[in-house]
Motif scaffolding. Structure first.
Motif, short mmCIF file in Angstrom:
data_model
loop_
_atom_site.label_atom_id
_atom_site.label_comp_id
_atom_site.label_asym_id
_atom_site.label_seq_id
_atom_site.Cartn_x
_atom_site.Cartn_y
_atom_site.Cartn_z
N GLU A 153 -1.25 12.64 6.58
CA GLU A 153 -0.15 12.41 7.53
C GLU A 153 -0.05 13.64 8.41
O GLU A 153 0.61 14.61 8.08
CB GLU A 153 1.15 12.15 6.77
N LYS B 267 7.78 15.25 4.44
CA LYS B 267 8.16 15.65 3.08
C LYS B 267 7.96 17.16 2.95
O LYS B 267 6.86 17.66 3.22
CB LYS B 267 7.28 14.91 2.07
N VAL C 259 16.38 3.99 6.05
CA VAL C 259 16.43 5.43 5.78
C VAL C 259 15.77 5.70 4.42
O VAL C 259 15.01 6.66 4.25
CB VAL C 259 17.89 5.94 5.78
N MET C 260 15.97 4.79 3.50
CA MET C 260 15.43 4.95 2.13
C MET C 260 13.92 4.74 2.08
O MET C 260 13.27 5.14 1.10
CB MET C 260 16.11 3.92 1.24
N GLY C 261 13.35 4.11 3.11
CA GLY C 261 11.89 4.01 3.13
C GLY C 261 11.30 2.66 3.46
O GLY C 261 10.12 2.57 3.80
N ARG D 214 10.45 4.10 -4.23
CA ARG D 214 11.53 3.50 -3.43
C ARG D 214 11.05 2.24 -2.73
O ARG D 214 11.74 1.22 -2.70
CB ARG D 214 12.05 4.47 -2.35
N ARG D 215 9.87 2.31 -2.15
CA ARG D 215 9.35 1.13 -1.45
C ARG D 215 9.12 -0.03 -2.43
O ARG D 215 9.38 -1.18 -2.12
CB ARG D 215 8.05 1.47 -0.71
N ALA E 68 0.87 -1.19 0.00
CA ALA E 68 0.00 0.00 0.00
C ALA E 68 0.90 1.22 0.00
O ALA E 68 1.23 1.77 1.06
CB ALA E 68 -0.91 -0.02 1.23
N SER E 69 1.33 1.64 -1.16
CA SER E 69 2.29 2.75 -1.24
C SER E 69 2.38 3.31 -2.65
O SER E 69 2.28 2.56 -3.63
CB SER E 69 3.68 2.25 -0.82
N LYS E 70 2.62 4.62 -2.70
CA LYS E 70 2.88 5.24 -4.00
C LYS E 70 4.38 5.47 -4.19
O LYS E 70 4.79 6.04 -5.19
CB LYS E 70 2.15 6.59 -4.07
N SER F 80 3.96 1.41 5.16
CA SER F 80 5.18 1.86 5.83
C SER F 80 5.21 3.38 5.91
O SER F 80 4.59 4.07 5.08
CB SER F 80 6.40 1.35 5.05
N ASP F 81 5.89 3.88 6.90
CA ASP F 81 6.06 5.33 7.00
C ASP F 81 7.47 5.66 7.46
O ASP F 81 8.03 4.97 8.32
CB ASP F 81 5.04 5.94 7.97
N THR F 82 8.02 6.70 6.89
CA THR F 82 9.39 7.12 7.21
C THR F 82 9.39 8.61 7.57
O THR F 82 8.82 9.42 6.83
CB THR F 82 10.32 6.90 5.98
N GLY G 259 9.55 15.00 -2.26
CA GLY G 259 8.86 13.79 -1.83
C GLY G 259 9.65 12.96 -0.84
O GLY G 259 9.31 11.81 -0.58
N LYS G 260 10.73 13.54 -0.26
CA LYS G 260 11.56 12.78 0.68
C LYS G 260 11.47 13.39 2.07
O LYS G 260 11.64 14.62 2.23
CB LYS G 260 13.05 12.78 0.25
N ALA G 261 11.25 12.55 3.06
CA ALA G 261 11.23 13.03 4.43
C ALA G 261 12.58 13.68 4.75
O ALA G 261 13.63 13.14 4.40
CB ALA G 261 10.97 11.87 5.38
C1 TTP Z 1 15.22 10.13 4.52
C2 TTP Z 1 14.79 9.57 3.19
C3 TTP Z 1 13.45 9.45 2.84
N1 TTP Z 1 13.08 8.96 1.63
C4 TTP Z 1 11.67 8.86 1.24
C5 TTP Z 1 11.01 7.52 1.58
C6 TTP Z 1 9.55 7.85 1.51
O1 TTP Z 1 9.10 7.66 0.14
C7 TTP Z 1 9.51 9.34 1.86
C8 TTP Z 1 8.86 9.58 3.19
O2 TTP Z 1 7.50 9.73 3.01
P1 TTP Z 1 6.41 8.67 3.44
O3 TTP Z 1 5.21 9.42 3.85
O4 TTP Z 1 6.98 7.66 4.40
O5 TTP Z 1 6.10 7.86 2.10
P2 TTP Z 1 5.54 8.34 0.71
O6 TTP Z 1 4.50 9.40 0.86
O7 TTP Z 1 6.69 8.64 -0.22
O8 TTP Z 1 4.90 6.99 0.15
P3 TTP Z 1 3.59 6.19 0.67
O9 TTP Z 1 2.66 6.18 -0.51
O10 TTP Z 1 4.13 4.82 0.99
O11 TTP Z 1 3.02 6.91 1.85
O12 TTP Z 1 10.86 9.80 1.91
C9 TTP Z 1 14.03 8.55 0.70
O13 TTP Z 1 13.69 8.11 -0.42
N2 TTP Z 1 15.37 8.65 1.05
C10 TTP Z 1 15.79 9.13 2.24
O14 TTP Z 1 17.01 9.19 2.48
#
Ligand code: TTP
Length: 199
Positions: free
Chosen positions: A31, A82, A170-172, A10-11, A5-7, A69-71, A145-147
């Protein structure tokens, strides 16, 4: 049947590395950290909500197993999700400069009758970043799109002086914790048994 369940591409890439077949579910859950919600609780809750939202989409399939999953990046109890735009991304990178932060990645696996969860916690120490470096990094677009406004799997790995924990976390999607959870449901990695499906 396993579903992710993810967009997040990376996941998808990380779960593919485990050699399991899975379908994809597009979920969109808000979120929003509750006031006074501890970062760890927040990350666990969001991962659980993502998996739960996915399960609702495949409720007709009683054997469905859904992974969410959540990061999040955590600095001094402050949660960096993000960034909305380049300005917010610059602010996050300035705060992370020369400091050690935590990266929390929670994984939830749910079926119609059962739920398991694991958490990966990593500590990442960034080198000092000057304004020119931050501007050059923002120009790559990799922060989007990266935390925490960086992607360790890209050029930002050069900012990392020290990593303690899980690179995939760390990557997700932390591969160690994910494979352990899958095994609890009898899904064994590197043994694909059915063709991927889209729901
Ligand atoms: C710190 C870090 C985060 N990330 C990414 C992973 C996650 O995709 C994103 C954190 O946001 P999330 O909300 O965890 O995930 P998302 O919105 O991208 O995807 P989903 O549909 O599963 O909710 O940051 C990296 O790719 N590299 C990194 O080094």
């Amino acid at each position: 049947m396993l579903y992710l369940a993810s967009k997040s591409p990376r996941r998808r890439e990380l779960l593919t590395r485990l050699g399991v077949d899975f379908g994809l579910l597009d979920i969109d859950i808000p979120e929003l950290r509750q006031p006074a919600e501890a970062p760890d609780d927040y990350v666990r809750r969001v991962a659980r909500e993502k998996a739960g939202a996915g399960l609702l989409e495949v409720v007709a399939n009683p054997s469905a197993l859904v992974l969410g999953s959540d990061t999040e990046v955590v600095l001094d109890d402050e949660v960096f999700g993000k960034p909305a735009d380049a300005g917010e991304a610059a602010g996050m990178l300035r705060r992370l400069s020369g400091r050690t932060h935590r990266v929390l990645s929670a994984v939830s696996l749910v079926s119609a009758g059962r739920e398991v969860q694991a958490m990966s916690e990593s500590r990442v120490t960034f080198t000092a970043l000057d304004d020119a470096t931050i501007a050059a990094y923002l120009a790559t677009g990799e922060w989007q799109g990266k935390a925490g406004a960086y992607a360790i799997q890209g050029v930002a790995e050069m900012f990392v002086e020290h990593l303690e924990g899980s690179f995939s976390g760390v990557m997700g999607l932390p591969l160690h914790e994910t494979s352990r959870l899958l095994a609890e449901f009898g899904v064994h990695v590197l043994q694909p048994s059915s063709t991927p499906d889209r729901a």
